[in-house]
Design a protein around this motif. Structure first.
Motif, PDB file in Angstrom:
ATOM      1  N   ARG A  24       0.839  -1.209   0.000  1.00 49.54           N
ATOM      2  CA  ARG A  24       0.000   0.000   0.000  1.00 49.54           C
ATOM      3  C   ARG A  24       0.866   1.249   0.000  1.00 49.54           C
ATOM      4  O   ARG A  24       0.545   2.231  -0.646  1.00 49.54           O
ATOM      5  CB  ARG A  24      -0.935   0.003   1.216  1.00 49.54           C
ATOM      6  N   LEU A  25       1.964   1.190   0.772  1.00 44.54           N
ATOM      7  CA  LEU A  25       2.858   2.354   0.809  1.00 44.54           C
ATOM      8  C   LEU A  25       3.634   2.502  -0.499  1.00 44.54           C
ATOM      9  O   LEU A  25       4.169   3.562  -0.796  1.00 44.54           O
ATOM     10  CB  LEU A  25       3.826   2.243   1.988  1.00 44.54           C
ATOM     11  N   ARG A  48       2.123   2.382  -3.077  1.00 44.01           N
ATOM     12  CA  ARG A  48       1.071   2.985  -3.900  1.00 44.01           C
ATOM     13  C   ARG A  48       0.441   1.970  -4.852  1.00 44.01           C
ATOM     14  O   ARG A  48       0.240   2.231  -6.025  1.00 44.01           O
ATOM     15  CB  ARG A  48       1.603   4.188  -4.648  1.00 44.01           C
ATOM     16  N   ASP A  91      -1.211   7.043   2.652  1.00 46.23           N
ATOM     17  CA  ASP A  91      -0.070   6.627   3.474  1.00 46.23           C
ATOM     18  C   ASP A  91      -0.376   6.779   4.959  1.00 46.23           C
ATOM     19  O   ASP A  91      -0.088   5.895   5.765  1.00 46.23           O
ATOM     20  CB  ASP A  91       1.169   7.473   3.138  1.00 46.23           C
ATOM     21  N   LEU A 138      -0.439   3.828   7.697  1.00 44.96           N
ATOM     22  CA  LEU A 138       0.481   3.826   8.830  1.00 44.96           C
ATOM     23  C   LEU A 138      -0.252   3.885  10.164  1.00 44.96           C
ATOM     24  O   LEU A 138       0.175   3.279  11.144  1.00 44.96           O
ATOM     25  CB  LEU A 138       1.469   4.984   8.699  1.00 44.96           C
ATOM     26  N   PHE A 170      10.703   2.082   4.916  1.00 45.32           N
ATOM     27  CA  PHE A 170       9.811   3.181   4.551  1.00 45.32           C
ATOM     28  C   PHE A 170      10.530   4.151   3.622  1.00 45.32           C
ATOM     29  O   PHE A 170       9.958   4.659   2.675  1.00 45.32           O
ATOM     30  CB  PHE A 170       9.345   3.938   5.805  1.00 45.32           C
ATOM     31  N   MET A 224       6.893   6.758  -0.732  1.00 47.42           N
ATOM     32  CA  MET A 224       5.802   7.261   0.103  1.00 47.42           C
ATOM     33  C   MET A 224       6.157   8.630   0.690  1.00 47.42           C
ATOM     34  O   MET A 224       7.288   9.080   0.617  1.00 47.42           O
ATOM     35  CB  MET A 224       5.534   6.285   1.237  1.00 47.42           C
TER      36      MET A 224
END
Ligand SMILES: Nc1ncnc2c1ncn2[C@@H]1O[C@H](COP(=O)(O)OP(=O)(O)OP(=O)(O)O)[C@@H](O)[C@H]1O
Ligand SMILES: [Mg+2]
Lengths: 310, 300
Positions: free
Chosen positions: A100-101, A103, B43, B47, B128, B133
């Motif tokens: 998901r991060l 995208r 995002d 998170l 990350f 992101m």
């Protein structure tokens, strides 16, 4: 696909990179080989935009790592030396989160997570928190995480360290398939057989710069001669055998320990073994066994890296 | 000896258009600022969900958030009830609950500080950072999740308060307004906590710093005691203390006894406005500072 020029990076007084040059064409595999502290991880971190180099530049997938970081990140996958996962989440939740991060839409994210869990043999453990995983399971999950975005350039920092032989083979297979599909791969390793098996080109780095590079075969050729091992029947004097083939010896001939035979450095070429066997036969020497061993990458490694960097 | 289980085209299962390997496989269609904002919000959602999902596998994380308010309510309303001299009319219990509620909100900072420091001490932040992101989303997601966790603790305070006899005398609009002020303070406190978590060397020091700020702040407020009896220097601190201000605002809005209304200090005379200003100012300072510090700390 990956291009670096004159990368330097210092941590205080410690010089991790001292003018590193790299070029990895699209669709090929490059292996960074080097002793502890050589700067492999630092190089990977610079190329994946995690570290800014002090000097020099690098382009990955056509984008500058210093100025177009976001474009680079959209195209790469990376699995660091230490698994970077959320210990308190399940394996599946980790993958869905990372997808998901990256995208990727929700439904697709779930599909890819499931497909990768299956492919990496993690289905059984998919819904357990990662803190209950073994080291090898973490490694595989971390690799899965790096593949979620279907990267065109993949960075793997010591991907098989801590894996059992079976998992290692599985991983090698997966890496091979990814490369077959056109992924450009840069991996670091301490294992020479791994570099030998996976890499199109090997870069030996030491003290933050490239000390040798080439295909595995080229590097081996650089270590020079192959070794011919010859065992003869007990009735033959070794001295006589040595004399007969002295013209082929490219270095000092040694006696084999524990066997009635010789070890002769030779310059390998097609037909060499046949020639020697004929020669010995004509001289009335019974050959029990004869074999030529190419120089291993271990020999190369030892000759190129020299003393281990501090 | 090849792995035969592997095949990338299956990655998206049947029925989904196969993305080409040539370009990025992400679904980021446009690159305009609106798309950027949409993805940044996504995002944050992911998170925040992550922080809450962690609780699902380690529910004991919630113990201090839920147990502490319960202990406070019981301890103060039964053990200290007799020892604390409460001036004027009204019962101490009616006075106490809004105070504990305000302390709960300030406590959001502690959760955010430790959570941020824990995240920074693992390799997850590297992951990350290698993703396309939003970087600020790491902190926004964290603070949103911590605020939600705090709300659970606040709910415990409210339920325990009702159980020991605390009552509100207010319209739904006033109730809602009290909640808004509380959320504003809790959220800005979370940012302050995240800032501490980023500056701290590790989770332990984050916890230590958090406690050394939060405990004195709570104890020099009017949360548990009436500040009218304090020495004047301390009273000055107590009157401007954001915990006092929020507690006073809630007491006024909930129709609970509010002896501080008699104190001639501006924040005690206008606690609602003072609380809103405190929260907005704290957020306005902390949000940009924290994002800068985060980018610097995880810097390149
Ligand atoms: N964050 C850091 N701070 C200080 N020094 C560092 C840091 N990262 C790396 N170094 C130093 O830079 C040098 C290269 O480190 P690097 O991690 O790149 O080596 P490596 O080739 O990956 O080694 P290994 O095989 O042990 O993983 C080492 O001397 C190391 O001490
Ligand atoms: Mg390393």
């Amino acid at each position: 696909m990956i291009e670096a020029h004159g990368l330097t990076k210092s941590f205080g007084p410690a010089r991790a990179l001292a003018g590193l040059d790299l070029a990895v064409p699209a669709g090929t595999t490059m292996c960074l080989l080097g002793p502890n502290g050589a700067g492999k991880t630092t190089a990977v971190r610079v190329l994946t935009t995690l570290l800014r180099p002090d000097a020099g530049w690098a382009r990955v997938a056509g984008y500058d790592v210093a100025t177009d970081g976001a474009d680079v990140r959209r195209r790469i996958g990376m699995s660091g030396q230490y698994a970077s996962l959320d210990e308190c989440l399940t394996g599946r939740a980790n993958l869905v989160m990372i997808a998901r991060l990256s995208r990727i839409a929700k439904r697709k994210a779930r599909c890819r997570a499931a497909a990768l869990l299956a492919a990496l043999d993690l289905e059984q453990a998919a819904d357990r928190p990662v803190r209950t995983y073994s080291g090898g399971m973490r490694r595989r999950l971390d690799l899965a995480a790096s593949l979620l975005g279907q990267p065109s350039v993949l960075f793997l920092d010591e991907p098989t360290t801590g894996l059992d032989p079976r998992s290692r083979l599985t991983l090698w297979g997966i890496i091979g398939d990814l490369v077959a599909m056109g992924t450009t791969l840069l991996l670091t390793t301490q294992y020479l057989d791994e570099a030998d098996r996976l890499a199109d080109r090997i870069c030996v780095i030491n003290g933050g710069r490239v000390t040798a590079q080439g295909s595995p075969a080229e590097l081996k050729a650089r270590a020079g001669t192959s070794l011919l091992r010859l065992t003869v029947s007990a009735t033959v004097s070794l001295a006589r055998a040595a004399e007969e083939i002295s013209e082929y010896a490219a270095g000092p001939v040694r006696r084999l320990a524990g066997q009635h035979g010789l070890e002769i450095p030779v310059v390998q070429r097609p037909g060499l073994v046949t020639e020697i066997v004929r020669l010995l036969d004509a001289a009335g020497i019974d050959v029990d066994d004869i074999a030529v061993r190419p120089p291993s990458l271990d020999d190369v490694f030892a000759s190129l890296t020299g003393p281990v960097a501090a | 000896m090849r792995a035969v289980v592997w095949s990338l085209p299956d990655l998206d299962g049947p029925g989904i258009e196969e993305p080409s390997l040539a370009g990025p496989a992400q679904d980021a269609a446009g690159t305009g600022w609106l798309d950027g904002l949409r993805w940044a919000l996504s995002d944050v959602r992911v998170l925040a969900w992550r922080t809450l999902a962690r609780i699902a596998t380690t529910p004991e994380q919630l113990l201090n958030v839920t147990l502490l308010p319960l202990v406070f309510v019981l301890l103060f309303s039964y053990v200290f009830n007799g020892a604390i001299v409460f001036p004027g009319h009204g019962s101490y219990r009616d006075y106490l609950i809004a105070g504990i509620f305000a302390v709960n909100m300030g406590g959001t900072a502690q959760g955010a500080a430790i959570g941020m420091a824990v995240d920074l001490s693992t390799g997850l932040i590297d992951r990350f950072r290698s993703l396309p992101m939003s970087r600020a989303a790491v902190i926004v997601g964290r603070t949103v999740a911590d605020l939600l966790t705090t709300l659970l603790g606040a709910a415990v305070t409210v339920l325990a308060g009702l159980a020991v006899g605390w009552r509100v005398h207010a319209s739904p609009a006033s109730l809602l307004l009290a909640l808004v002020f509380a959320l504003m303070f809790g959220y800005s406190a979370a940012w302050a906590g995240a800032c501490v978590g980023i500056l701290a060397r590790g989770p332990e020091s984050a916890q230590a710093v958090g406690l050394t700020v939060i405990v004195p702040l709570s104890l020099t407020s009017n949360a548990f005691i009436s500040t009218a009896s304090l020495p004047s220097a301390l009273q000055l601190v107590a009157n401007w203390n954001p915990v006092s201000v929020l507690a006073a605002a809630c007491r006024r809005l909930l129709g609970n006894p509010d002896p501080a209304a008699a104190i001639h200090a501006w924040p005690m005379q206008h606690p609602e406005l003072a609380s809103a200003l405190w929260s907005l100012a704290l957020l306005a300072v902390m949000a940009p500072l924290t994002v800068r510090l985060y980018i610097h700390r995880t810097g390149r």
